[in-house]
Design an enzyme around this catalytic site. Structure first.
Site, short mmCIF file in Angstrom:
data_model
loop_
_atom_site.label_atom_id
_atom_site.label_comp_id
_atom_site.label_asym_id
_atom_site.label_seq_id
_atom_site.Cartn_x
_atom_site.Cartn_y
_atom_site.Cartn_z
N ARG A 81 2.40 -6.50 -6.68
CA ARG A 81 1.35 -6.98 -7.57
C ARG A 81 1.51 -6.45 -8.99
NH1 ARG A 81 -3.36 -5.06 -4.35
NH2 ARG A 81 -1.92 -4.49 -2.69
N GLU B 261 -3.19 4.16 0.33
CA GLU B 261 -4.47 4.11 1.05
C GLU B 261 -4.28 3.65 2.49
OE1 GLU B 261 -7.52 1.51 -0.53
OE2 GLU B 261 -9.04 2.39 0.77
O1 LIG Z 1 -3.16 4.34 -5.07
P1 LIG Z 1 -2.52 3.98 -3.76
O2 LIG Z 1 -3.32 4.43 -2.57
O3 LIG Z 1 -1.10 4.42 -3.71
O4 LIG Z 1 -2.54 2.39 -3.66
C1 LIG Z 1 -2.24 1.55 -4.73
C2 LIG Z 1 -1.08 0.65 -4.43
O5 LIG Z 1 -1.33 -0.16 -3.27
C3 LIG Z 1 -1.03 -1.51 -3.56
O6 LIG Z 1 0.32 -1.83 -3.34
P2 LIG Z 1 0.97 -2.24 -1.94
O7 LIG Z 1 1.88 -1.13 -1.51
O8 LIG Z 1 -0.07 -2.69 -0.97
O9 LIG Z 1 1.97 -3.40 -2.33
P3 LIG Z 1 1.89 -4.90 -2.82
O10 LIG Z 1 1.65 -4.84 -4.30
O11 LIG Z 1 3.24 -5.37 -2.46
O12 LIG Z 1 0.76 -5.63 -2.10
C4 LIG Z 1 -1.36 -1.61 -5.04
O13 LIG Z 1 -0.72 -2.75 -5.62
C5 LIG Z 1 -0.84 -0.31 -5.57
O14 LIG Z 1 0.56 -0.36 -5.86
N1 LIG Z 2 -8.42 -1.15 -1.53
C1 LIG Z 2 -7.33 -1.68 -2.08
N2 LIG Z 2 -7.32 -2.95 -2.53
C2 LIG Z 2 -6.21 -3.48 -3.09
N3 LIG Z 2 -5.07 -2.81 -3.22
C3 LIG Z 2 -5.04 -1.55 -2.79
N4 LIG Z 2 -4.04 -0.64 -2.80
C4 LIG Z 2 -4.53 0.47 -2.22
N5 LIG Z 2 -5.78 0.34 -1.86
C5 LIG Z 2 -6.13 -0.93 -2.21
#
Ligand SMILES: O=P(O)(O)OC[C@H]1O[C@H](OP(=O)(O)OP(=O)(O)O)[C@H](O)[C@@H]1O
Ligand SMILES: Nc1ncnc2[nH]cnc12
Length: 172
Positions: free
Chosen positions: A60, A97
């Site tokens: 994202r 998370e």
């Molecule tokens: O602060 P944190 O607990 O580390 O979470 C934040 C991260 O989680 C999500 O990515 P995700 O790994 O789900 O990947 P995506 O963008 O491919 O959906 C979001 O886009 C952040 O990169």
């Molecule tokens: N609650 C949440 N929603 C979307 N992206 C996330 N990445 C980590 N936690 C998330």
């Protein structure tokens, strides 16, 4: 509350129990589907700092960082999940998370000392952002700031990033 933060809050959808029970997922797809909101967000990110490169974190983060880089006249550098970058990489493991992962950057992605803004959509526990900061620094660049669309303050990600400037367009 600014007009931009109201617009962002209005265009982010809460999805309960995704991808795991107990997680309230912040879905940015309604914001991306609105060209006015998408442009407002990428303009705001592009205007924050004078930098050489904007880093996006897969996946994202890419969606926000690439248009921001174009608008800022900066280069775009992808930080990818392990195994996706073709040349020599540096890697960092981390917890987020709802899971754990490994991210990578190309070793030669930056000229030493280049000024870099790291962009992502959500700052939750800060695990992902912390790992990205480490990677970019190990690759020889200067992290000017981390910018996110939305910070989930109750998960205290900022506490893991006390050595970095953190900018959030909205905090919930
Ligand atoms: O602060 P944190 O607990 O580390 O979470 C934040 C991260 O989680 C999500 O990515 P995700 O790994 O789900 O990947 P995506 O963008 O491919 O959906 C979001 O886009 C952040 O990169
Ligand atoms: N609650 C949440 N929603 C979307 N992206 C996330 N990445 C980590 N936690 C998330």
């Amino acid at each position: 509350m600014t007009e931009l933060s109201n617009l962002i809050l209005d265009r982010i959808r809460d999805v309960p129990d995704y991808p795991k029970p107990g997680v309230l997922f912040k879905d940015i797809t309604p914001l991306l589907a609105d060209p006015v909101a998408f442009a407002a967000v990428t303009d705001e990110l592009a205007g924050m700092y004078e930098v050489d490169k904007i880093v996006g974190i897969e996946a994202r983060g890419f969606i926000l960082a690439a248009p921001a880089a174009l608008r800022a006249g900066a280069g775009f550098v992808p930080v990818r999940k392990k195994g996706k970058l073709p040349s020599e990489t540096l890697e960092e493991s981390y917890d987020l998370e709802y899971g754990s992962a490994v991210i990578e950057v190309h070793r030669d992605a930056f000229v030493p000392g280049e000024r870099v803004l790291i962009v992502d959509d959500v700052l939750a526990t800060g695990g992902t952002a912390r790992a990205a900061v480490e990677l970019v620094r190990r690759a020889g660049a200067d992290v000017v700031a981390l910018a996110v669309l939305m910070e989930l303050a109750f998960l205290k990600g900022r506490e893991r990033l006390t050595d970095v400037e953190v900018r959030s367009l909205v905090v919930v």
